[in-house]
Design a protein around this motif. Structure first.
Motif, PDB file in Angstrom:
ATOM      1  N   SER A  47      52.741  50.350  23.905  1.00 41.33           N
ATOM      2  CA  SER A  47      52.501  49.974  25.300  1.00 41.33           C
ATOM      3  C   SER A  47      51.284  50.690  25.891  1.00 41.33           C
ATOM      4  CB  SER A  47      53.737  50.265  26.145  1.00 41.33           C
ATOM      5  OG  SER A  47      54.016  51.652  26.149  1.00 41.33           O
ATOM      6  N   ARG A  48      50.955  51.853  25.382  1.00 44.92           N
ATOM      7  CA  ARG A  48      49.794  52.586  25.890  1.00 44.92           C
ATOM      8  C   ARG A  48      48.475  51.919  25.505  1.00 44.92           C
ATOM      9  NH1 ARG A  48      52.040  55.305  29.644  1.00 44.92           N
ATOM     10  NH2 ARG A  48      52.088  57.561  29.499  1.00 44.92           N
ATOM     11  N   TYR A  49      48.454  51.224  24.357  1.00 46.80           N
ATOM     12  CA  TYR A  49      47.227  50.523  23.982  1.00 46.80           C
ATOM     13  C   TYR A  49      46.826  49.569  25.100  1.00 46.80           C
ATOM     14  CZ  TYR A  49      47.251  52.137  19.105  1.00 46.80           C
ATOM     15  OH  TYR A  49      47.199  52.896  17.959  1.00 46.80           O
ATOM     16  N   ALA A  50      47.765  48.765  25.560  1.00 46.94           N
ATOM     17  CA  ALA A  50      47.466  47.788  26.614  1.00 46.94           C
ATOM     18  C   ALA A  50      47.040  48.489  27.909  1.00 46.94           C
ATOM     19  CB  ALA A  50      48.672  46.888  26.857  1.00 46.94           C
ATOM     20  N   ASN A  80      45.696  36.567  30.403  1.00 41.63           N
ATOM     21  CA  ASN A  80      46.511  35.394  30.093  1.00 41.63           C
ATOM     22  C   ASN A  80      47.215  35.559  28.757  1.00 41.63           C
ATOM     23  OD1 ASN A  80      46.210  32.687  28.323  1.00 41.63           O
ATOM     24  ND2 ASN A  80      47.022  32.208  30.354  1.00 41.63           N
ATOM     25  N   ALA A  81      46.536  36.165  27.781  1.00 36.89           N
ATOM     26  CA  ALA A  81      47.111  36.352  26.442  1.00 36.89           C
ATOM     27  C   ALA A  81      46.377  37.489  25.747  1.00 36.89           C
ATOM     28  CB  ALA A  81      46.991  35.067  25.622  1.00 36.89           C
ATOM     29  N   SER A  82      47.043  38.097  24.808  1.00 34.62           N
ATOM     30  CA  SER A  82      46.404  39.122  23.983  1.00 34.62           C
ATOM     31  C   SER A  82      47.061  39.143  22.615  1.00 34.62           C
ATOM     32  CB  SER A  82      46.495  40.501  24.649  1.00 34.62           C
ATOM     33  OG  SER A  82      47.832  40.857  24.884  1.00 34.62           O
ATOM     34  N   TYR A 111      36.959  35.645  26.814  1.00 34.75           N
ATOM     35  CA  TYR A 111      37.547  36.272  25.627  1.00 34.75           C
ATOM     36  C   TYR A 111      36.860  37.611  25.408  1.00 34.75           C
ATOM     37  CZ  TYR A 111      39.552  31.702  25.031  1.00 34.75           C
ATOM     38  OH  TYR A 111      40.243  30.546  25.238  1.00 34.75           O
ATOM     39  N   ILE A 112      37.680  38.641  25.304  1.00 30.29           N
ATOM     40  CA  ILE A 112      37.182  40.004  25.159  1.00 30.29           C
ATOM     41  C   ILE A 112      37.769  40.597  23.891  1.00 30.29           C
ATOM     42  CG2 ILE A 112      37.196  42.328  26.201  1.00 30.29           C
ATOM     43  CD1 ILE A 112      37.499  40.880  28.940  1.00 30.29           C
ATOM     44  N   GLU A 113      36.947  41.349  23.162  1.00 27.41           N
ATOM     45  CA  GLU A 113      37.425  42.090  22.000  1.00 27.41           C
ATOM     46  C   GLU A 113      37.399  43.571  22.350  1.00 27.41           C
ATOM     47  OE1 GLU A 113      36.385  41.247  17.692  1.00 27.41           O
ATOM     48  OE2 GLU A 113      35.186  43.051  18.102  1.00 27.41           O
ATOM     49  N   GLN A 114      38.489  44.261  22.002  1.00 29.06           N
ATOM     50  CA  GLN A 114      38.565  45.696  22.234  1.00 29.06           C
ATOM     51  C   GLN A 114      38.993  46.373  20.940  1.00 29.06           C
ATOM     52  OE1 GLN A 114      40.790  45.143  26.196  1.00 29.06           O
ATOM     53  NE2 GLN A 114      39.449  46.899  26.564  1.00 29.06           N
ATOM     54  N   ARG A 115      38.305  47.465  20.607  1.00 31.25           N
ATOM     55  CA  ARG A 115      38.564  48.197  19.372  1.00 31.25           C
ATOM     56  C   ARG A 115      38.855  49.658  19.687  1.00 31.25           C
ATOM     57  NH1 ARG A 115      35.930  46.343  14.466  1.00 31.25           N
ATOM     58  NH2 ARG A 115      35.520  44.112  14.694  1.00 31.25           N
ATOM     59  N   PHE A 116      39.848  50.209  19.004  1.00 31.68           N
ATOM     60  CA  PHE A 116      40.198  51.619  19.124  1.00 31.68           C
ATOM     61  C   PHE A 116      39.665  52.320  17.880  1.00 31.68           C
ATOM     62  CE2 PHE A 116      42.951  49.597  22.049  1.00 31.68           C
ATOM     63  CZ  PHE A 116      43.377  50.540  22.974  1.00 31.68           C
ATOM     64  N   ILE A 117      38.801  53.329  18.094  1.00 29.14           N
ATOM     65  CA  ILE A 117      38.131  53.991  16.980  1.00 29.14           C
ATOM     66  C   ILE A 117      38.224  55.504  17.153  1.00 29.14           C
ATOM     67  CG2 ILE A 117      35.898  54.279  15.818  1.00 29.14           C
ATOM     68  CD1 ILE A 117      35.199  51.448  16.926  1.00 29.14           C
ATOM     69  N   THR A 118      38.493  56.210  16.050  1.00 32.00           N
ATOM     70  CA  THR A 118      38.436  57.676  16.027  1.00 32.00           C
ATOM     71  C   THR A 118      37.491  58.095  14.907  1.00 32.00           C
ATOM     72  OG1 THR A 118      40.172  58.097  14.395  1.00 32.00           O
ATOM     73  CG2 THR A 118      40.877  57.797  16.697  1.00 32.00           C
ATOM     74  N   GLU A 119      37.395  59.394  14.693  1.00 32.88           N
ATOM     75  CA  GLU A 119      36.605  59.902  13.563  1.00 32.88           C
ATOM     76  C   GLU A 119      37.133  59.363  12.236  1.00 32.88           C
ATOM     77  OE1 GLU A 119      36.728  64.150  13.838  1.00 32.88           O
ATOM     78  OE2 GLU A 119      35.078  64.208  15.287  1.00 32.88           O
ATOM     79  N   ARG A 120      38.418  59.014  12.201  1.00 39.56           N
ATOM     80  CA  ARG A 120      39.021  58.499  10.965  1.00 39.56           C
ATOM     81  C   ARG A 120      38.737  57.017  10.754  1.00 39.56           C
ATOM     82  NH1 ARG A 120      44.691  58.740  10.894  1.00 39.56           N
ATOM     83  NH2 ARG A 120      44.822  58.899  13.141  1.00 39.56           N
ATOM     84  N   LEU A 122      38.543  52.761  12.263  1.00 42.50           N
ATOM     85  CA  LEU A 122      39.127  51.741  13.136  1.00 42.50           C
ATOM     86  C   LEU A 122      40.649  51.815  13.092  1.00 42.50           C
ATOM     87  CD1 LEU A 122      38.654  49.195  14.907  1.00 42.50           C
ATOM     88  CD2 LEU A 122      38.672  47.866  12.777  1.00 42.50           C
ATOM     89  N   HIS A 123      41.271  51.778  14.274  1.00 42.31           N
ATOM     90  CA  HIS A 123      42.732  51.881  14.373  1.00 42.31           C
ATOM     91  C   HIS A 123      43.394  50.596  14.855  1.00 42.31           C
ATOM     92  CE1 HIS A 123      43.124  56.266  13.727  1.00 42.31           C
ATOM     93  NE2 HIS A 123      41.843  56.192  14.022  1.00 42.31           N
ATOM     94  N   CYS A 124      42.711  49.871  15.724  1.00 44.42           N
ATOM     95  CA  CYS A 124      43.318  48.675  16.298  1.00 44.42           C
ATOM     96  C   CYS A 124      42.217  47.749  16.808  1.00 44.42           C
ATOM     97  CB  CYS A 124      44.235  49.088  17.456  1.00 44.42           C
ATOM     98  SG  CYS A 124      45.129  47.742  18.236  1.00 44.42           S
ATOM     99  N   ILE A 125      42.409  46.452  16.583  1.00 45.36           N
ATOM    100  CA  ILE A 125      41.517  45.426  17.136  1.00 45.36           C
ATOM    101  C   ILE A 125      42.376  44.520  18.012  1.00 45.36           C
ATOM    102  CG2 ILE A 125      39.957  43.501  16.653  1.00 45.36           C
ATOM    103  CD1 ILE A 125      39.642  44.644  13.825  1.00 45.36           C
ATOM    104  N   VAL A 126      41.896  44.256  19.223  1.00 40.40           N
ATOM    105  CA  VAL A 126      42.657  43.435  20.157  1.00 40.40           C
ATOM    106  C   VAL A 126      41.739  42.368  20.739  1.00 40.40           C
ATOM    107  CG1 VAL A 126      44.130  43.458  22.200  1.00 40.40           C
ATOM    108  CG2 VAL A 126      43.968  45.507  20.777  1.00 40.40           C
TER     109      VAL A 126
END
Length: 177
Positions: A47-50, A80-82, A111-120, A122-126
């Motif tokens: 839920s925190r990702y959103a 509207n959707a994710s 339409y939007i793309e969001q990516r979660f990235i750390t030093e390690r 890519l973690h998540c693509i939305v």
């Protein structure tokens, strides 16, 4: 509660000091995962990702230089959707960057793309599909594009977004029958 502090920090401090980007450029904002952001598996809870994505999209609009204008017009962004693809978890106290960018639009939605990235890595693509509304009415995409001052060519939607749109249309058709 900590997301309210992050929202206030974003609006009172980060937005005032953000760089300017173009309408189709990538926005980047960093956060640190706090223990209160984690679930019983000791990683960033779904839920925190959103919630972080909401903050990142607000920051993106500020970097584009359109946030104040949209607020003055009382245009509210609505998701509207994710769809989420989780690749690996984000650990407590880990710093992550959310990269956000508009990948295109059609006659009704952005339409939007969001990516979660750390030093390690890519973690998540939305992918997020959304609109702007005012007084319970959707603002036409053409009016939004004109208001934000974009005069470039409409980008071609990525193939994965096109497939996702097809899936959303099928889902609606099956469930609305």
């Amino acid at each position: 509660m900590n997301l309210y502090f992050r929202l206030f920090w974003l609006l009172l401090w980060q937005v005032r000091r953000c760089k300017r980007i173009g309408f189709l450029d990538t926005s980047k904002i960093k956060y640190r995962t706090m223990p209160s952001d984690c679930d019983i598996n000791f990683h960033l809870t779904n839920s925190r990702y959103a919630a972080f994505m909401d903050l990142a999209r607000t920051y993106m609009m500020a970097e584009m230089g359109v946030l104040k204008r949209l607020i003055k017009l009382k245009w509210m962004p609505i998701v509207n959707a994710s769809e989420f693809t989780y690749i690996r978890d984000i650990k407590p106290f880990e710093i992550f960057t959310i990269e956000s960018k508009i990948v295109g639009w059609d006659e009704k939605y952005f339409y939007i793309e969001q990516r979660f990235i750390t030093e390690r890595g890519l973690h998540c693509i939305v992918h997020v599909r959304g609109v702007f509304i005012a007084k319970r009415q959707q603002i036409p995409i053409t009016k939004v594009i004109k208001t934000v001052g974009f005069t470039g060519k409409t980008p071609t939607l990525p193939p994965e977004v096109i497939k996702w749109i097809s899936f959303l249309n099928l889902k609606k058709a099956v469930n609305m029958a």
